[in-house]
Design a protein around this motif. Structure first.
Motif, PDB file in Angstrom:
ATOM      1  N   LYS A 108       0.773  -1.119   0.105  1.00 48.47           N
ATOM      2  CA  LYS A 108       0.031   0.087   0.135  1.00 48.47           C
ATOM      3  C   LYS A 108       0.899   1.253  -0.037  1.00 48.47           C
ATOM      4  N   ALA A 109       2.027   1.288   0.729  1.00 51.62           N
ATOM      5  CA  ALA A 109       2.822   2.334   0.912  1.00 51.62           C
ATOM      6  C   ALA A 109       3.688   2.648  -0.393  1.00 51.62           C
ATOM      7  N   ARG A 110       3.756   1.629  -0.904  1.00 48.73           N
ATOM      8  CA  ARG A 110       4.861   1.694  -2.217  1.00 48.73           C
ATOM      9  C   ARG A 110       4.111   2.245  -3.391  1.00 48.73           C
ATOM     10  N   ASN A 119       6.141  -5.260  -5.854  1.00 50.40           N
ATOM     11  CA  ASN A 119       4.844  -5.300  -5.016  1.00 50.40           C
ATOM     12  C   ASN A 119       4.148  -6.668  -5.100  1.00 50.40           C
ATOM     13  N   ARG A 120       3.965  -7.308  -6.139  1.00 49.02           N
ATOM     14  CA  ARG A 120       3.434  -8.646  -6.456  1.00 49.02           C
ATOM     15  C   ARG A 120       4.136  -9.610  -5.702  1.00 49.02           C
ATOM     16  N   ALA A 121       5.640  -9.682  -5.583  1.00 47.80           N
ATOM     17  CA  ALA A 121       6.166 -10.562  -4.889  1.00 47.80           C
ATOM     18  C   ALA A 121       6.159 -10.404  -3.302  1.00 47.80           C
ATOM     19  N   ARG A 146     -12.354  -2.119  -1.653  1.00 49.12           N
ATOM     20  CA  ARG A 146     -12.516  -3.364  -2.505  1.00 49.12           C
ATOM     21  C   ARG A 146     -12.076  -3.268  -3.978  1.00 49.12           C
ATOM     22  N   ALA A 147     -11.631  -2.120  -4.140  1.00 50.12           N
ATOM     23  CA  ALA A 147     -10.740  -1.966  -5.314  1.00 50.12           C
ATOM     24  C   ALA A 147      -9.204  -2.401  -5.393  1.00 50.12           C
ATOM     25  N   PHE A 148      -9.086  -3.673  -5.851  1.00 46.56           N
ATOM     26  CA  PHE A 148      -7.766  -4.328  -5.620  1.00 46.56           C
ATOM     27  C   PHE A 148      -6.795  -3.807  -6.530  1.00 46.56           C
ATOM     28  N   PRO A 149      -5.596  -3.297  -6.257  1.00 52.72           N
ATOM     29  CA  PRO A 149      -4.793  -3.055  -7.117  1.00 52.72           C
ATOM     30  C   PRO A 149      -4.033  -4.174  -7.991  1.00 52.72           C
ATOM     31  N   LYS A 150      -3.642  -3.951  -9.222  1.00 55.44           N
ATOM     32  CA  LYS A 150      -2.952  -5.248  -9.750  1.00 55.44           C
ATOM     33  C   LYS A 150      -2.057  -6.063  -9.337  1.00 55.44           C
ATOM     34  N   PRO A 151      -1.156  -5.475  -8.704  1.00 54.29           N
ATOM     35  CA  PRO A 151      -0.059  -6.218  -7.904  1.00 54.29           C
ATOM     36  C   PRO A 151      -0.698  -7.186  -6.995  1.00 54.29           C
ATOM     37  N   VAL A 152      -1.644  -6.747  -6.163  1.00 54.23           N
ATOM     38  CA  VAL A 152      -2.360  -7.397  -5.133  1.00 54.23           C
ATOM     39  C   VAL A 152      -3.026  -8.597  -5.703  1.00 54.23           C
ATOM     40  N   LYS A 153      -3.981  -8.564  -6.736  1.00 58.42           N
ATOM     41  CA  LYS A 153      -4.426  -9.259  -7.633  1.00 58.42           C
ATOM     42  C   LYS A 153      -3.419 -10.320  -7.987  1.00 58.42           C
ATOM     43  N   ARG A 154      -2.337  -9.976  -8.782  1.00 53.30           N
ATOM     44  CA  ARG A 154      -1.436 -10.953  -9.273  1.00 53.30           C
ATOM     45  C   ARG A 154      -0.702 -11.693  -8.330  1.00 53.30           C
ATOM     46  N   GLY A 155      -0.443 -11.041  -7.176  1.00 48.54           N
ATOM     47  CA  GLY A 155       0.287 -11.942  -6.333  1.00 48.54           C
ATOM     48  C   GLY A 155      -0.553 -13.035  -5.578  1.00 48.54           C
ATOM     49  N   VAL A 156      -1.852 -12.408  -5.405  1.00 44.74           N
ATOM     50  CA  VAL A 156      -2.792 -13.711  -4.861  1.00 44.74           C
ATOM     51  C   VAL A 156      -3.209 -14.657  -5.567  1.00 44.74           C
ATOM     52  N   ALA A 157      -3.280 -14.369  -7.009  1.00 47.72           N
ATOM     53  CA  ALA A 157      -3.352 -15.396  -8.063  1.00 47.72           C
ATOM     54  C   ALA A 157      -2.298 -16.241  -8.052  1.00 47.72           C
ATOM     55  N   THR A 158      -1.020 -15.784  -8.060  1.00 49.64           N
ATOM     56  CA  THR A 158       0.156 -16.844  -8.118  1.00 49.64           C
ATOM     57  C   THR A 158       0.082 -17.608  -6.934  1.00 49.64           C
ATOM     58  N   ALA A 159      -0.238 -17.261  -5.874  1.00 46.49           N
ATOM     59  CA  ALA A 159      -0.274 -18.117  -4.703  1.00 46.49           C
ATOM     60  C   ALA A 159      -1.442 -19.065  -4.975  1.00 46.49           C
ATOM     61  N   ALA A 160      -2.706 -18.668  -5.293  1.00 47.42           N
ATOM     62  CA  ALA A 160      -3.677 -19.584  -5.587  1.00 47.42           C
ATOM     63  C   ALA A 160      -3.436 -20.814  -6.431  1.00 47.42           C
ATOM     64  N   GLU A 161      -2.513 -20.142  -7.577  1.00 48.44           N
ATOM     65  CA  GLU A 161      -2.263 -21.607  -8.566  1.00 48.44           C
ATOM     66  C   GLU A 161      -1.218 -22.423  -7.796  1.00 48.44           C
ATOM     67  N   ARG A 162      -0.692 -21.920  -6.938  1.00 48.34           N
ATOM     68  CA  ARG A 162       0.339 -22.763  -6.111  1.00 48.34           C
ATOM     69  C   ARG A 162      -0.369 -23.573  -5.070  1.00 48.34           C
ATOM     70  N   ASP A 183     -14.419 -16.850  -5.281  1.00 49.19           N
ATOM     71  CA  ASP A 183     -14.191 -15.392  -5.378  1.00 49.19           C
ATOM     72  C   ASP A 183     -12.920 -14.911  -5.614  1.00 49.19           C
ATOM     73  N   VAL A 184     -11.829 -15.753  -5.005  1.00 48.58           N
ATOM     74  CA  VAL A 184     -10.340 -15.574  -5.356  1.00 48.58           C
ATOM     75  C   VAL A 184     -10.242 -15.663  -6.880  1.00 48.58           C
ATOM     76  N   LEU A 185     -10.639 -16.493  -7.433  1.00 46.86           N
ATOM     77  CA  LEU A 185     -10.281 -17.083  -8.795  1.00 46.86           C
ATOM     78  C   LEU A 185     -11.216 -16.184  -9.757  1.00 46.86           C
ATOM     79  N   GLU A 186     -12.357 -15.606  -9.271  1.00 44.57           N
ATOM     80  CA  GLU A 186     -13.185 -14.799 -10.175  1.00 44.57           C
ATOM     81  C   GLU A 186     -12.196 -13.128 -10.141  1.00 44.57           C
ATOM     82  N   LEU A 187     -11.914 -12.854  -8.853  1.00 40.85           N
ATOM     83  CA  LEU A 187     -11.315 -11.417  -8.501  1.00 40.85           C
ATOM     84  C   LEU A 187      -9.835 -11.226  -9.274  1.00 40.85           C
ATOM     85  N   THR A 188      -9.257 -12.592  -9.377  1.00 40.18           N
ATOM     86  CA  THR A 188      -7.567 -12.352  -9.685  1.00 40.18           C
ATOM     87  C   THR A 188      -7.515 -13.039 -11.293  1.00 40.18           C
ATOM     88  N   HIS A 189      -8.473 -13.780 -11.636  1.00 40.85           N
ATOM     89  CA  HIS A 189      -8.374 -14.580 -12.737  1.00 40.85           C
ATOM     90  C   HIS A 189      -6.863 -15.543 -12.851  1.00 40.85           C
TER      91      HIS A 189
END
Length: 519
Positions: A108-110, A119-121, A146-162, A183-189
């Motif tokens: 968030k600060a960055r 940020n994604r990492a 609830r407006a999730f920035p792209k780095p947050v969504k991509r970091g969450v998506a990568t974790a979900a895939e793992r 919900d995680v899958l739909e929000l983060t693709h």
């Protein structure tokens, strides 16, 4: 007068948690206090924190705000260090919630500062269990909308895939959660890594939206679960005993088996479940095994697994888990395997040569619980760490202190669990008096404490009676802003946390090497 060219000076290196060499504030008990730099303060706070929990001197809201502010500050100054901290908090110190909060607030600060990269990492580094992608989204929504920035969504998506598997879906995709797997899958693709996970993702979405039909053929674990659920209730105990491995194939935890049976787990049920139970599940159910009356040979199997050092390491249990289990288990048959397990979990506590003075803080402020769900206190942590250090050292004087202080008889090789249980509540925090009374030309002093000391003699820090040639190691268990003395060099060092990892720095420093962060 020479300061450095002196015979007999034990030279230690520098350590990571650093302060100025002069006091800059006050402890909560009014003594002169030493503030750490931002990294040191964040580290000590993070490794001693259970988010949203009060401590003796600090309300949860105040403590959490300090954590968030420090995470933001340090992430702007040194993102590489912050990323290493987050990764270590989650997979080294095994602290789930605080790793997530530090990562989210750092990102968030960055983002607010317009800084891209890493940020994604940061987000992904905080997520290591399948319920945590949803936890990250829930935390972000509660704090930042609830407006999730792209780095947050991509970091969450990568974790979900793992992390998303059939077994994790069955264990963590509960209806009561705001952010379920779908919900995680739909929000983060999130993108499935193979055909089997693709089928899993589709099934998670279907069941979330109440359109699930038959379980796809690719999902063998879910199909096995469906077959078990189809067994009539009256036949389920016989099914469990006759085919206990069937529950493992269906990804059934012991809690789910209790619900499936629609009745209590008796001895036969526990005996069928034990071979497939994980380490933490065994540790939590020792009392249940005794109450159900499981057979001695099954209990022996449990004991052997508990005591196995490799199993302890893989379980990622903090040492205090074993103290909690020891107190909860009614039978003495668990005492020795739990002692062995505790010793294995304290692998980083060194065997120190020479004479060591170990001071264990048993003041009132140390008796606040670590969390609302725990019966373990910081005083318990201090007792376990202090006792472990004492029984491993060549010659150690173990002292518990508060308003007054007293020696605790400790023999080399003695049971740490039994020794910790002999310590009491000694009132205030008169660290200076304990040091003055018990220091007798020891080779080192170790103080396990929250550092909220009373004012020492003539306003000196509590360790003033220890010569500058003798190292003093403070092990901090609370992470308050001000410590009781200087740290980082000149034979004065502070470590911290609820695991044994900080103690590994002592031999390094006494060999004259620098002790950096544990990550």
């Amino acid at each position: 007068m020479s300061k450095f060219n002196l015979s007999g000076l034990r030279r230690t290196g520098t350590s990571a948690v650093r302060t100025a060499d002069h006091a800059t504030g006050r402890t909560h008990e009014g003594a002169r206090g030493h503030a750490r730099d931002a990294k040191g303060e964040l580290f000590l706070l993070a490794v001693t924190s259970f988010v949203a929990e009060d401590t003796f001197y600090e309300a949860a809201a105040e403590r959490d705000e300090r954590l968030r502010a420090l995470a933001a500050t340090v992430a702007l100054e040194d993102v590489d260090w912050t990323l290493r901290l987050v990764r270590w908090l989650r997979t080294g110190a095994h602290l789930r919630t605080v790793a997530l909060v530090v990562a989210a607030e750092a990102v968030k600060a960055r983002l607010e500062a317009g800084i891209a990269g890493d940020n994604r990492a940061l987000v992904e580094a905080a997520l290591d269990r399948a319920d945590e992608p949803g936890e990250m989204l829930a935390y972000w929504a509660s704090r930042h909308g609830r407006a999730f920035p792209k780095p947050v969504k991509r970091g969450v998506a990568t974790a979900a895939e793992r992390l998303y598997t059939e077994r994790s879906l069955l264990k963590y995709d509960a209806r009561g959660r705001d952010y379920r797997f779908a919900d995680v899958l739909e929000l983060t693709h999130a993108r499935p890594r193979d055909a089997r996970q693709s089928a899993l993702f589709r099934h998670a979405l279907d069941r979330r939206h109440d359109r699930a039909d038959a379980v796809p053929d690719e999902l063998a674990v879910l199909a096995a679960r469906e077959r078990l659920l189809a067994v009539p209730v009256a036949e389920r105990r016989a099914t469990l005993v006759g085919d206990p491995d069937g529950l493992r194939r269906a990804g059934m935890t012991w809690e789910q088996v209790a619900g499936w049976l629609q009745g209590p787990l008796d001895a036969a049920a526990w005996e069928a479940l034990v071979p497939s139970m994980g380490y933490m599940a065994l540790l939590r159910n020792l009392r249940n095994f005794d109450q159900a009356g499981v057979a001695d040979d099954v209990a022996a199997t449990v004991a052997a697994k508990l005591a196995d050092a490799g199993e302890v390491a893989r379980s990622r249990q903090l040492p205090l888990r074993f103290l909690s289990a020891y107190r909860a288990a009614p039978s003495l048959r668990w005492a020795w395997p739990l002692e062995q397990a505790l010793q294995a979990s304290l692998a980083n506590v060194p065997e120190l040569p020479g004479r060591t003075l170990v001071l264990v803080d048993r003041s009132g402020s140390m008796f606040s619980r670590l969390s609302g769900r725990s019966t373990v206190t910081r005083a318990d942590a201090a007792a376990v760490f202090g006792a472990a250090l004492a029984v491993r050292s060549a010659r150690a004087d173990l002292v518990e202190f508060g308003t007054d202080s007293r020696t605790v008889a400790a023999r080399r090789g003695e049971s740490v669990l039994a020794l910790a249980g002999r310590m009491g509540n000694l009132g205030g925090t008169n660290t200076a008096a304990a040091v003055r009374r018990h220091f007798r030309r020891h080779d080192r002093v170790v103080i396990v404490t929250d550092e909220q000391a009373w004012a020492g003699w003539r306003g000196q820090d509590p360790t003033w009676a220890v010569p500058a040639t003798v190292p003093v190691y403070t092990f901090n268990l609370a992470g308050y802003r001000y410590g009781h003395g200087p740290s980082g060099s000149a034979n004065r060092h502070t470590f911290g946390g609820l695991s044994d990892q900080g103690f590994a720095a002592i031999p390094l420093l006494e060999a004259g090497r620098d002790a950096d962060w544990p990550f």
